[in-house]
Scaffold this active site. Structure first.
Site, PDB file in Angstrom:
ATOM      1  N   HIS A   1       0.826  -1.207   0.000  1.00 51.60           N
ATOM      2  CA  HIS A   1       0.000   0.000   0.000  1.00 51.60           C
ATOM      3  C   HIS A   1       0.864   1.262   0.000  1.00 51.60           C
ATOM      4  O   HIS A   1       0.540   2.234  -0.689  1.00 51.60           O
ATOM      5  CB  HIS A   1      -0.922  -0.008   1.222  1.00 51.60           C
ATOM      6  CG  HIS A   1      -2.021  -1.016   1.144  1.00 51.60           C
ATOM      7  ND1 HIS A   1      -1.788  -2.373   1.176  1.00 51.60           N
ATOM      8  CD2 HIS A   1      -3.364  -0.862   1.032  1.00 51.60           C
ATOM      9  CE1 HIS A   1      -2.940  -3.023   1.095  1.00 51.60           C
ATOM     10  NE2 HIS A   1      -3.912  -2.132   1.007  1.00 51.60           N
TER      11      HIS A   1
ATOM     12  N   HIS B   1       2.000  -4.175   8.929  1.00 55.16           N
ATOM     13  CA  HIS B   1       3.366  -3.948   8.475  1.00 55.16           C
ATOM     14  C   HIS B   1       4.188  -3.306   9.588  1.00 55.16           C
ATOM     15  O   HIS B   1       3.646  -2.683  10.509  1.00 55.16           O
ATOM     16  CB  HIS B   1       3.400  -3.040   7.242  1.00 55.16           C
ATOM     17  CG  HIS B   1       2.742  -3.637   6.035  1.00 55.16           C
ATOM     18  ND1 HIS B   1       3.324  -4.636   5.284  1.00 55.16           N
ATOM     19  CD2 HIS B   1       1.540  -3.374   5.454  1.00 55.16           C
ATOM     20  CE1 HIS B   1       2.517  -4.969   4.291  1.00 55.16           C
ATOM     21  NE2 HIS B   1       1.431  -4.221   4.372  1.00 55.16           N
TER      22      HIS B   1
END
Length: 268
Positions: free
Chosen positions: A182, A224
């Site tokens: 992303h 993440h």
């Protein structure tokens, strides 16, 4: 008289050594046949070069290098900070009330909506300049998805929190943690739009802020690490530079559109 006393002491000593608990002192050790057979059949030890070596991860380094200590320390700090920032990771997290909003923000940086939206805009575009920009944007999105998926498959780093990827993550091949897909996509798209669209200053600021928030949203959701997001931003800028280097001309884009719509004729 003294001789009788010496004979009595010798007799007492013999009786003492004859007791069961002292019998082993009077007997010479003898090896049993089975023991002698095992000693005779025992193979010689292998040479030093053929001895089994332990795996590297099972060996303890008593004197690690400064580089190894620095890398391990940075990774430990990265994991600790990423876990602390994962305030929307679960329903019981401190910021669980805004978890749906953060998830929606992260969805705006997903690869599937961007690829699908670019295809829709390409079918509705009627200008050559617009089609040229959209085709190159589509090329950049596909390059980003394939590159990130390849690096993730190679590194196979897990996220700070144990979570199974969603259905959209499987579709976009965003399964592992490093690098953050992303963040890479948001950086590439924002840089692309800033370079090829004429936008007002407030919109340009909002676009940069959107890219940063999309990357951080995955950290807040516990998907993440911070280093994954930072490397994702760097990879997104690299993808933009690569697409700018191999920018497809308008004629090439029209050829690709014709092939995609099955209306291309090589003899026309």
């Amino acid at each position: 008289m003294p001789s009788n006393h010496c004979r009595a002491r010798a007799r007492d000593r013999a009786n003492l050594l004859g007791r069961p608990e002292f019998l082993s002192l009077n007997q010479t050790p003898r090896s049993t046949p089975a023991r002698r057979a095992s000693q005779t059949k025992q193979p010689p030890p292998p040479p030093p070069q053929q001895q089994q070596q332990l795996p590297e991860e099972d060996c303890m380094q008593l004197n690690p290098s400064f580089r190894g200590i620095a890398i391990n320390s940075l990774l430990a700090i990265d994991i600790c900070l990423s876990k602390r920032l994962g305030v929307c990771a679960h329903a019981t997290s401190p910021w669980a009330s805004v978890r749906s909003m953060v998830t929606l923000l992260a969805l705006t940086g997903h690869g599937i909506p961007w690829i699908f939206g670019t295809l829709v805009c390409l079918t509705r575009s009627s200008t050559l300049a617009g089609q040229e920009v959209l085709v190159n944007l589509l090329l950049a999105l596909i390059l980003d998805v394939l590159t990130v998926a390849g690096v993730q498959k190679l590194v196979k780093r897990k996220g700070p929190w144990e979570m199974s990827p969603s259905f959209l993550d499987y579709m976009a091949m965003d399964v592992y943690s490093f690098p953050a897909a992303h963040a890479s996509r948001a950086a590439m798209v924002s840089k692309f739009l800033l370079s090829h669209l004429v936008l007002a200053v407030p919109l340009r600021i909002l676009l940069v802020l959107w890219a940063f928030l999309v990357g951080m949203s995955r950290v807040l959701l516990g998907r993440h690490h911070l280093t994954d997001t930072a490397c994702g931003f760097a990879l997104g800028f690299l993808h933009f530079s690569l697409v700018e280097t191999v920018w497809l001309s308008s004629s090439t884009c029209q050829t690709l559109i014709s092939i995609g719509t099955l209306s291309w004729s090589p003899f026309s």
